[in-house]
Design a protein around this motif. Sequence first.
Motif, PDB file in Angstrom:
ATOM      1  N   TRP A   1       0.843  -1.210   0.000  1.00 23.42           N
ATOM      2  CA  TRP A   1       0.000   0.000   0.000  1.00 23.42           C
ATOM      3  C   TRP A   1       0.873   1.252   0.000  1.00 23.42           C
ATOM      4  O   TRP A   1       0.634   2.186  -0.754  1.00 23.42           O
ATOM      5  CB  TRP A   1      -0.919  -0.013   1.210  1.00 23.42           C
ATOM      6  N   GLN A   2       1.875   1.261   0.864  1.00 23.79           N
ATOM      7  CA  GLN A   2       2.782   2.414   0.983  1.00 23.79           C
ATOM      8  C   GLN A   2       3.501   2.666  -0.342  1.00 23.79           C
ATOM      9  O   GLN A   2       3.612   3.797  -0.787  1.00 23.79           O
ATOM     10  CB  GLN A   2       3.797   2.158   2.092  1.00 23.79           C
ATOM     11  N   ARG A   3       3.955   1.577  -0.972  1.00 25.18           N
ATOM     12  CA  ARG A   3       4.678   1.706  -2.231  1.00 25.18           C
ATOM     13  C   ARG A   3       3.766   2.210  -3.355  1.00 25.18           C
ATOM     14  O   ARG A   3       4.163   3.042  -4.159  1.00 25.18           O
ATOM     15  CB  ARG A   3       5.287   0.360  -2.622  1.00 25.18           C
ATOM     16  N   VAL A   4       2.537   1.709  -3.382  1.00 26.02           N
ATOM     17  CA  VAL A   4       1.618   2.067  -4.469  1.00 26.02           C
ATOM     18  C   VAL A   4       1.040   3.463  -4.291  1.00 26.02           C
ATOM     19  O   VAL A   4       0.985   4.251  -5.232  1.00 26.02           O
ATOM     20  CB  VAL A   4       0.475   1.023  -4.578  1.00 26.02           C
TER      21      VAL A   4
ATOM     22  N   TRP B   1     -12.362   8.439   2.276  1.00 24.25           N
ATOM     23  CA  TRP B   1     -13.137   7.275   2.696  1.00 24.25           C
ATOM     24  C   TRP B   1     -12.970   6.128   1.709  1.00 24.25           C
ATOM     25  O   TRP B   1     -13.001   4.960   2.096  1.00 24.25           O
ATOM     26  CB  TRP B   1     -14.608   7.630   2.884  1.00 24.25           C
ATOM     27  N   ALA B   2     -12.782   6.437   0.451  1.00 18.92           N
ATOM     28  CA  ALA B   2     -12.584   5.377  -0.547  1.00 18.92           C
ATOM     29  C   ALA B   2     -11.340   4.551  -0.204  1.00 18.92           C
ATOM     30  O   ALA B   2     -11.366   3.316  -0.279  1.00 18.92           O
ATOM     31  CB  ALA B   2     -12.453   5.975  -1.938  1.00 18.92           C
ATOM     32  N   ALA B   3     -10.261   5.220   0.177  1.00 15.02           N
ATOM     33  CA  ALA B   3      -9.029   4.510   0.540  1.00 15.02           C
ATOM     34  C   ALA B   3      -9.246   3.665   1.794  1.00 15.02           C
ATOM     35  O   ALA B   3      -8.763   2.528   1.878  1.00 15.02           O
ATOM     36  CB  ALA B   3      -7.891   5.504   0.766  1.00 15.02           C
ATOM     37  N   ILE B   4      -9.980   4.195   2.751  1.00 16.93           N
ATOM     38  CA  ILE B   4     -10.257   3.459   3.989  1.00 16.93           C
ATOM     39  C   ILE B   4     -11.070   2.203   3.685  1.00 16.93           C
ATOM     40  O   ILE B   4     -10.785   1.115   4.190  1.00 16.93           O
ATOM     41  CB  ILE B   4     -10.998   4.363   4.996  1.00 16.93           C
ATOM     42  N   ILE B   5     -12.075   2.351   2.828  1.00 14.68           N
ATOM     43  CA  ILE B   5     -12.921   1.212   2.479  1.00 14.68           C
ATOM     44  C   ILE B   5     -12.138   0.165   1.689  1.00 14.68           C
ATOM     45  O   ILE B   5     -12.241  -1.041   1.960  1.00 14.68           O
ATOM     46  CB  ILE B   5     -14.171   1.688   1.723  1.00 14.68           C
ATOM     47  N   VAL B   6     -11.326   0.598   0.734  1.00 20.79           N
ATOM     48  CA  VAL B   6     -10.523  -0.349  -0.046  1.00 20.79           C
ATOM     49  C   VAL B   6      -9.569  -1.098   0.880  1.00 20.79           C
ATOM     50  O   VAL B   6      -9.435  -2.328   0.791  1.00 20.79           O
ATOM     51  CB  VAL B   6      -9.743   0.374  -1.178  1.00 20.79           C
ATOM     52  N   TRP B   7      -8.923  -0.390   1.793  1.00 13.24           N
ATOM     53  CA  TRP B   7      -7.992  -1.028   2.733  1.00 13.24           C
ATOM     54  C   TRP B   7      -8.733  -2.058   3.599  1.00 13.24           C
ATOM     55  O   TRP B   7      -8.260  -3.176   3.785  1.00 13.24           O
ATOM     56  CB  TRP B   7      -7.321   0.028   3.614  1.00 13.24           C
ATOM     57  N   ALA B   8      -9.893  -1.698   4.097  1.00 14.23           N
ATOM     58  CA  ALA B   8     -10.669  -2.609   4.940  1.00 14.23           C
ATOM     59  C   ALA B   8     -11.093  -3.863   4.172  1.00 14.23           C
ATOM     60  O   ALA B   8     -11.005  -4.981   4.693  1.00 14.23           O
ATOM     61  CB  ALA B   8     -11.897  -1.893   5.497  1.00 14.23           C
TER      62      ALA B   8
END
Length: 88
Positions: A29-32, A48-55
Amino acid sequence: MNTRVLDLLGTGASLGGVALSHKVLGSVWQRVTGNPPPSKNPDPDEAWAAIIVWAVVTGLVGTVIKVAISRKVAQLEGKPQASSRSEV
């Protein structure tokens, strides 16, 4: 092998596998994205999109690891596995 020992080993393997996958996913995730994963990023402006994708990604990977290990432990214990397919 003793059922109790296999259960404990399965639990340990699940926890270790999920922890390792979380580290690997966090690194990817950090690299991308160039940002730390949302779970460790206190930024209130985090999308919120990033939070949802991560979850979703971490939940999916964690669940697959747990189920795979549970199935392997059941196989080693000699327990029959229930089929999700209905026999018609």
